[in-house]
Design a protein around this motif. Structure first.
Motif, PDB file in Angstrom:
ATOM      1  N   LEU A  66       0.797  -1.222   0.000  1.00 24.84           N
ATOM      2  CA  LEU A  66       0.000   0.000   0.000  1.00 24.84           C
ATOM      3  C   LEU A  66       0.834   1.279   0.000  1.00 24.84           C
ATOM      4  O   LEU A  66       0.522   2.220  -0.731  1.00 24.84           O
ATOM      5  CB  LEU A  66      -0.942   0.002   1.205  1.00 24.84           C
ATOM      6  CG  LEU A  66      -1.949  -1.144   1.223  1.00 24.84           C
ATOM      7  CD1 LEU A  66      -2.700  -1.165   2.543  1.00 24.84           C
ATOM      8  CD2 LEU A  66      -2.907  -1.017   0.056  1.00 24.84           C
ATOM      9  N   GLY A  67       1.870   1.336   0.816  1.00 26.54           N
ATOM     10  CA  GLY A  67       2.678   2.550   0.900  1.00 26.54           C
ATOM     11  C   GLY A  67       3.559   2.745  -0.315  1.00 26.54           C
ATOM     12  O   GLY A  67       3.436   3.741  -1.036  1.00 26.54           O
ATOM     13  N   THR A  68       4.425   1.789  -0.566  1.00 35.50           N
ATOM     14  CA  THR A  68       5.358   1.922  -1.684  1.00 35.50           C
ATOM     15  C   THR A  68       4.688   1.629  -3.022  1.00 35.50           C
ATOM     16  O   THR A  68       4.795   2.424  -3.959  1.00 35.50           O
ATOM     17  CB  THR A  68       6.555   0.965  -1.490  1.00 35.50           C
ATOM     18  OG1 THR A  68       7.135   1.206  -0.212  1.00 35.50           O
ATOM     19  CG2 THR A  68       7.590   1.181  -2.565  1.00 35.50           C
ATOM     20  N   GLY A  69       3.968   0.518  -3.128  1.00 41.96           N
ATOM     21  CA  GLY A  69       3.353   0.134  -4.397  1.00 41.96           C
ATOM     22  C   GLY A  69       2.177   1.003  -4.790  1.00 41.96           C
ATOM     23  O   GLY A  69       2.212   1.695  -5.805  1.00 41.96           O
ATOM     24  N   PHE A  70       1.116   0.995  -3.981  1.00 46.56           N
ATOM     25  CA  PHE A  70      -0.095   1.740  -4.323  1.00 46.56           C
ATOM     26  C   PHE A  70       0.167   3.239  -4.407  1.00 46.56           C
ATOM     27  O   PHE A  70      -0.170   3.880  -5.400  1.00 46.56           O
ATOM     28  CB  PHE A  70      -1.205   1.463  -3.307  1.00 46.56           C
ATOM     29  CG  PHE A  70      -2.440   2.270  -3.546  1.00 46.56           C
ATOM     30  CD1 PHE A  70      -3.349   1.876  -4.516  1.00 46.56           C
ATOM     31  CD2 PHE A  70      -2.681   3.435  -2.835  1.00 46.56           C
ATOM     32  CE1 PHE A  70      -4.490   2.638  -4.771  1.00 46.56           C
ATOM     33  CE2 PHE A  70      -3.810   4.194  -3.077  1.00 46.56           C
ATOM     34  CZ  PHE A  70      -4.716   3.797  -4.043  1.00 46.56           C
ATOM     35  N   CYS A  71       0.758   3.806  -3.355  1.00 44.94           N
ATOM     36  CA  CYS A  71       0.989   5.261  -3.362  1.00 44.94           C
ATOM     37  C   CYS A  71       2.001   5.665  -4.428  1.00 44.94           C
ATOM     38  O   CYS A  71       1.894   6.750  -5.007  1.00 44.94           O
ATOM     39  CB  CYS A  71       1.438   5.737  -1.987  1.00 44.94           C
ATOM     40  SG  CYS A  71       0.119   5.703  -0.761  1.00 44.94           S
ATOM     41  N   GLY A  72       2.967   4.804  -4.704  1.00 46.72           N
ATOM     42  CA  GLY A  72       3.924   5.100  -5.766  1.00 46.72           C
ATOM     43  C   GLY A  72       3.272   5.132  -7.139  1.00 46.72           C
ATOM     44  O   GLY A  72       3.612   5.948  -7.988  1.00 46.72           O
ATOM     45  N   GLY A  73       2.321   4.237  -7.374  1.00 45.63           N
ATOM     46  CA  GLY A  73       1.604   4.244  -8.647  1.00 45.63           C
ATOM     47  C   GLY A  73       0.524   5.305  -8.708  1.00 45.63           C
ATOM     48  O   GLY A  73       0.207   5.841  -9.764  1.00 45.63           O
ATOM     49  N   TYR A  74      -0.037   5.640  -7.556  1.00 49.47           N
ATOM     50  CA  TYR A  74      -1.139   6.603  -7.488  1.00 49.47           C
ATOM     51  C   TYR A  74      -0.651   8.041  -7.651  1.00 49.47           C
ATOM     52  O   TYR A  74      -1.241   8.827  -8.377  1.00 49.47           O
ATOM     53  CB  TYR A  74      -1.854   6.422  -6.152  1.00 49.47           C
ATOM     54  CG  TYR A  74      -3.024   7.341  -5.915  1.00 49.47           C
ATOM     55  CD1 TYR A  74      -4.170   7.260  -6.688  1.00 49.47           C
ATOM     56  CD2 TYR A  74      -2.983   8.281  -4.889  1.00 49.47           C
ATOM     57  CE1 TYR A  74      -5.251   8.088  -6.455  1.00 49.47           C
ATOM     58  CE2 TYR A  74      -4.060   9.107  -4.641  1.00 49.47           C
ATOM     59  CZ  TYR A  74      -5.189   9.013  -5.436  1.00 49.47           C
ATOM     60  OH  TYR A  74      -6.262   9.843  -5.203  1.00 49.47           O
ATOM     61  N   THR A  75       0.421   8.392  -6.984  1.00 50.40           N
ATOM     62  CA  THR A  75       0.954   9.749  -7.097  1.00 50.40           C
ATOM     63  C   THR A  75       2.117   9.740  -8.073  1.00 50.40           C
ATOM     64  O   THR A  75       2.786   8.742  -8.262  1.00 50.40           O
ATOM     65  CB  THR A  75       1.453  10.274  -5.742  1.00 50.40           C
ATOM     66  OG1 THR A  75       2.506   9.447  -5.285  1.00 50.40           O
ATOM     67  CG2 THR A  75       0.348  10.288  -4.713  1.00 50.40           C
ATOM     68  N   THR A  76       2.353  10.891  -8.668  1.00 51.35           N
ATOM     69  CA  THR A  76       3.488  10.972  -9.579  1.00 51.35           C
ATOM     70  C   THR A  76       3.956  12.401  -9.704  1.00 51.35           C
ATOM     71  O   THR A  76       3.171  13.301  -9.972  1.00 51.35           O
ATOM     72  CB  THR A  76       3.159  10.391 -10.960  1.00 51.35           C
ATOM     73  OG1 THR A  76       4.269  10.594 -11.813  1.00 51.35           O
ATOM     74  CG2 THR A  76       1.942  11.016 -11.587  1.00 51.35           C
ATOM     75  N   PHE A  77       5.210  12.604  -9.445  1.00 52.77           N
ATOM     76  CA  PHE A  77       5.774  13.941  -9.554  1.00 52.77           C
ATOM     77  C   PHE A  77       5.970  14.338 -11.008  1.00 52.77           C
ATOM     78  O   PHE A  77       5.900  15.515 -11.352  1.00 52.77           O
ATOM     79  CB  PHE A  77       7.105  14.001  -8.803  1.00 52.77           C
ATOM     80  CG  PHE A  77       7.634  15.389  -8.665  1.00 52.77           C
ATOM     81  CD1 PHE A  77       7.022  16.283  -7.800  1.00 52.77           C
ATOM     82  CD2 PHE A  77       8.725  15.813  -9.391  1.00 52.77           C
ATOM     83  CE1 PHE A  77       7.501  17.572  -7.668  1.00 52.77           C
ATOM     84  CE2 PHE A  77       9.212  17.086  -9.265  1.00 52.77           C
ATOM     85  CZ  PHE A  77       8.593  17.977  -8.390  1.00 52.77           C
ATOM     86  N   SER A  78       6.177  13.364 -11.890  1.00 55.95           N
ATOM     87  CA  SER A  78       6.403  13.698 -13.296  1.00 55.95           C
ATOM     88  C   SER A  78       5.168  14.338 -13.924  1.00 55.95           C
ATOM     89  O   SER A  78       5.293  15.249 -14.756  1.00 55.95           O
ATOM     90  CB  SER A  78       6.816  12.452 -14.090  1.00 55.95           C
ATOM     91  OG  SER A  78       5.806  11.471 -14.009  1.00 55.95           O
ATOM     92  N   THR A  79       3.980  13.928 -13.547  1.00 54.86           N
ATOM     93  CA  THR A  79       2.768  14.555 -14.066  1.00 54.86           C
ATOM     94  C   THR A  79       2.668  15.992 -13.573  1.00 54.86           C
ATOM     95  O   THR A  79       2.308  16.895 -14.321  1.00 54.86           O
ATOM     96  CB  THR A  79       1.519  13.767 -13.654  1.00 54.86           C
ATOM     97  OG1 THR A  79       1.633  12.445 -14.168  1.00 54.86           O
ATOM     98  CG2 THR A  79       0.250  14.408 -14.192  1.00 54.86           C
ATOM     99  N   PHE A  80       3.008  16.227 -12.324  1.00 52.91           N
ATOM    100  CA  PHE A  80       3.020  17.579 -11.778  1.00 52.91           C
ATOM    101  C   PHE A  80       3.972  18.462 -12.582  1.00 52.91           C
ATOM    102  O   PHE A  80       3.630  19.594 -12.953  1.00 52.91           O
ATOM    103  CB  PHE A  80       3.436  17.526 -10.308  1.00 52.91           C
ATOM    104  CG  PHE A  80       3.716  18.861  -9.698  1.00 52.91           C
ATOM    105  CD1 PHE A  80       2.669  19.715  -9.368  1.00 52.91           C
ATOM    106  CD2 PHE A  80       5.008  19.271  -9.458  1.00 52.91           C
ATOM    107  CE1 PHE A  80       2.925  20.951  -8.806  1.00 52.91           C
ATOM    108  CE2 PHE A  80       5.269  20.496  -8.894  1.00 52.91           C
ATOM    109  CZ  PHE A  80       4.226  21.344  -8.565  1.00 52.91           C
ATOM    110  N   GLU A  81       5.161  17.970 -12.862  1.00 50.19           N
ATOM    111  CA  GLU A  81       6.134  18.731 -13.634  1.00 50.19           C
ATOM    112  C   GLU A  81       5.627  19.015 -15.049  1.00 50.19           C
ATOM    113  O   GLU A  81       5.774  20.120 -15.565  1.00 50.19           O
ATOM    114  CB  GLU A  81       7.471  17.983 -13.705  1.00 50.19           C
ATOM    115  CG  GLU A  81       8.216  17.970 -12.404  1.00 50.19           C
ATOM    116  CD  GLU A  81       8.702  19.343 -12.002  1.00 50.19           C
ATOM    117  OE1 GLU A  81       9.153  20.119 -12.850  1.00 50.19           O
ATOM    118  OE2 GLU A  81       8.614  19.647 -10.804  1.00 50.19           O
TER     119      GLU A  81
END
Length: 115
Positions: free
Chosen positions: A79-94
Motif C-alpha cells: 500500500l505505501g510503496t506500491g499503491f501510493c507510488g503508482g497513485y501519485t506521480t511527480f512527473s505529471t506535476f512537472e
C-alpha cells in the motif's frame, strides 16, 4: 500451497500489484476530476491525487511501520510503496506545470518553476 503464499507475499509481487491498482485509480480518478467544472485553470486532478496520496502514504507509514508489528511490513510494501507510488506521480506535476508556463498562465504555475 506454502509456495503460493511465498509468491504472493514476495516484495516484487506486492509492489507490482500495488502499483498497478494505484496507477489505474490515478488514471480514472484524474480523468473524472478533469471533466468536472472547477474554478481557475489549475490541474486539479493532479493536485487532488497528490494531496490525497501524500495523506494516504503518511497514514500507511504510521499504521504499518509504527503501530502494528514489524511482520506487517508487507502491507506497507503493497500500500505505501506500491499503491501510493503508482497513485501519485511527480512527473505529471512537472509536465502540467510546464504546460501552464508554456501557455502563458504564469500565475497558476508553482513559484519554484517560474525561476
Amino acid at each position: 500451497m506454502e509456495w503460493l503464499l511465498a509468491c504472493a507475499l514476495h516484495p516484487v509481487t506486492l509492489l507490482t500489484v500495488g502499483s498497478a491498482v494505484g496507477g489505474n485509480l490515478r488514471y480514472y480518478l484524474g480523468r473524472w476530476i478533469d471533466t468536472q467544472e472547477w474554478p481557475g485553470s489549475l490541474p486539479w486532478g493532479t493536485f487532488v491525487i497528490n494531496v490525497s496520496g501524500s495523506f494516504l502514504l503518511g497514514f500507511f507509514a504510521v499504521a504499518f511501520l509504527e503501530r502494528l508489528t514489524p511482520a506487517r511490513r508487507e502491507f506497507y510494501l503493497l500500500l505505501g510503496t506500491g499503491f501510493c507510488g503508482g497513485y501519485t506521480t511527480f512527473s505529471t506535476f512537472e509536465w502540467e506545470t510546464y504546460k501552464l508556463l508554456r501557455s502563458g498562465n504564469w500565475p497558476a504555475a508553482p513559484a519554484e518553476r517560474r525561476r
